[in-house]
Design a protein around this motif. Structure first.
Motif, PDB file in Angstrom:
ATOM      1  N   SER A  46      -7.438   7.061   7.118  1.00 47.51           N
ATOM      2  CA  SER A  46      -6.838   5.898   7.784  1.00 47.51           C
ATOM      3  C   SER A  46      -6.187   4.959   6.784  1.00 47.51           C
ATOM      4  O   SER A  46      -5.080   4.470   7.016  1.00 47.51           O
ATOM      5  N   VAL A  47      -6.864   4.695   5.689  1.00 47.21           N
ATOM      6  CA  VAL A  47      -6.320   3.793   4.680  1.00 47.21           C
ATOM      7  C   VAL A  47      -5.096   4.408   4.012  1.00 47.21           C
ATOM      8  O   VAL A  47      -4.098   3.731   3.764  1.00 47.21           O
ATOM      9  N   SER A  48      -5.154   5.696   3.744  1.00 43.28           N
ATOM     10  CA  SER A  48      -4.041   6.319   3.023  1.00 43.28           C
ATOM     11  C   SER A  48      -2.770   6.395   3.856  1.00 43.28           C
ATOM     12  O   SER A  48      -1.677   6.472   3.299  1.00 43.28           O
ATOM     13  N   THR A  49      -2.878   6.364   5.179  1.00 40.00           N
ATOM     14  CA  THR A  49      -1.665   6.419   5.997  1.00 40.00           C
ATOM     15  C   THR A  49      -0.823   5.154   5.847  1.00 40.00           C
ATOM     16  O   THR A  49       0.360   5.166   6.192  1.00 40.00           O
ATOM     17  N   LEU A  50      -1.415   4.097   5.323  1.00 43.04           N
ATOM     18  CA  LEU A  50      -0.623   2.888   5.057  1.00 43.04           C
ATOM     19  C   LEU A  50       0.492   3.163   4.054  1.00 43.04           C
ATOM     20  O   LEU A  50       1.519   2.490   4.067  1.00 43.04           O
ATOM     21  N   ASN A  51       0.287   4.152   3.183  1.00 45.62           N
ATOM     22  CA  ASN A  51       1.309   4.484   2.189  1.00 45.62           C
ATOM     23  C   ASN A  51       2.649   4.846   2.830  1.00 45.62           C
ATOM     24  O   ASN A  51       3.695   4.621   2.242  1.00 45.62           O
ATOM     25  N   LEU A  52       2.612   5.388   4.031  1.00 48.39           N
ATOM     26  CA  LEU A  52       3.855   5.767   4.709  1.00 48.39           C
ATOM     27  C   LEU A  52       4.703   4.561   5.082  1.00 48.39           C
ATOM     28  O   LEU A  52       5.920   4.668   5.203  1.00 48.39           O
ATOM     29  N   PHE A  53       4.068   3.428   5.274  1.00 50.41           N
ATOM     30  CA  PHE A  53       4.769   2.238   5.749  1.00 50.41           C
ATOM     31  C   PHE A  53       5.100   1.247   4.634  1.00 50.41           C
ATOM     32  O   PHE A  53       5.756   0.242   4.875  1.00 50.41           O
ATOM     33  N   LEU A  54       4.644   1.517   3.431  1.00 53.57           N
ATOM     34  CA  LEU A  54       4.818   0.550   2.351  1.00 53.57           C
ATOM     35  C   LEU A  54       6.263   0.363   1.900  1.00 53.57           C
ATOM     36  O   LEU A  54       6.653  -0.773   1.626  1.00 53.57           O
ATOM     37  N   PRO A  55       7.075   1.409   1.799  1.00 49.01           N
ATOM     38  CA  PRO A  55       8.475   1.134   1.428  1.00 49.01           C
ATOM     39  C   PRO A  55       9.175   0.195   2.414  1.00 49.01           C
ATOM     40  O   PRO A  55       9.921  -0.695   2.003  1.00 49.01           O
ATOM     41  N   THR A  56       8.924   0.362   3.705  1.00 45.89           N
ATOM     42  CA  THR A  56       9.520  -0.541   4.703  1.00 45.89           C
ATOM     43  C   THR A  56       8.987  -1.954   4.536  1.00 45.89           C
ATOM     44  O   THR A  56       9.735  -2.931   4.637  1.00 45.89           O
ATOM     45  N   TYR A  57       7.684  -2.071   4.256  1.00 41.69           N
ATOM     46  CA  TYR A  57       7.088  -3.394   4.047  1.00 41.69           C
ATOM     47  C   TYR A  57       7.717  -4.078   2.843  1.00 41.69           C
ATOM     48  O   TYR A  57       8.067  -5.264   2.907  1.00 41.69           O
ATOM     49  N   VAL A  58       7.878  -3.355   1.739  1.00 36.39           N
ATOM     50  CA  VAL A  58       8.454  -3.937   0.529  1.00 36.39           C
ATOM     51  C   VAL A  58       9.884  -4.403   0.799  1.00 36.39           C
ATOM     52  O   VAL A  58      10.294  -5.471   0.350  1.00 36.39           O
ATOM     53  N   THR A  59      10.633  -3.629   1.561  1.00 33.25           N
ATOM     54  CA  THR A  59      11.994  -4.034   1.927  1.00 33.25           C
ATOM     55  C   THR A  59      11.966  -5.269   2.821  1.00 33.25           C
ATOM     56  O   THR A  59      12.789  -6.178   2.677  1.00 33.25           O
ATOM     57  N   SER A  60      11.000  -5.340   3.728  1.00 31.37           N
ATOM     58  CA  SER A  60      10.939  -6.470   4.663  1.00 31.37           C
ATOM     59  C   SER A  60      10.562  -7.792   3.999  1.00 31.37           C
ATOM     60  O   SER A  60      10.850  -8.847   4.537  1.00 31.37           O
TER      61      SER A  60
END
Length: 154
Positions: A46-60
């Motif tokens: 569950s925690v590792s799936t956050l890695n999929l969303f991190l590039p979008t978060y950094v851009t946001s």
């Protein structure tokens, strides 16, 4: 005359069975610790799936696409180094390996949240958070083997 490499047996020669120690599969799946390990693996995934969303978060939060890609690369570098490091740590002490994995994941997440002041902080956080991926494949397998042994392992 047959030439054999040291430690090998000739074809057809009876080889001694290696006795594997540990708990039988039928006993292990009835224990509470087995289901605790399933919960542990679920949380690691569950925690590792956050890695999929991190590039979008950094851009946001205001960084460029190139910087976001650099952060994603830091995650993969963390995964690569994390697998080797966690394997080495777990060979010495499984409990310390788990503690290191979880602690670095939490620290990486905190650094990501503090990353609005510069790209270095979230990049370092992503590198540490990459250990969550490494923890899934390294920690769960080594933890299972250290608790239950390798009796019914192939």
């Amino acid at each position: 005359m047959t030439l054999l490499i040291r430690g090998e047996k000739a074809y057809g020669e009876k080889q001694a069975e290696t006795i594997k120690s540990g708990i039988a599969y039928s006993v292990a799946i009835k224990s509470r610790i087995f289901y605790s390990l399933i919960v542990f693996a679920f949380f690691m995934i569950s925690v590792s799936t956050l890695n999929l969303f991190l590039p979008t978060y950094v851009t946001s939060i205001g960084y460029s696409v190139e910087q976001s890609a650099f952060v994603a690369s830091a995650i993969m570098l963390g995964v690569t180094i994390g697998k080797v490091a966690l394997g080495w740590l777990n060979d010495r002490n499984v409990s310390f390996g788990i503690l290191a994995s979880i602690s670095l994941d939490i620290l990486g997440f905190i650094l990501l949240l503090l990353g609005k002041s510069g790209i270095v902080v979230p990049t370092g956080g992503r590198f540490l958070f990459g250990w969550a991926y490494a923890g899934i494949t390294v920690e769960t397998a080594l933890l299972l083997r250290s608790i239950f042994g390798s009796k019914d392992l192939y």
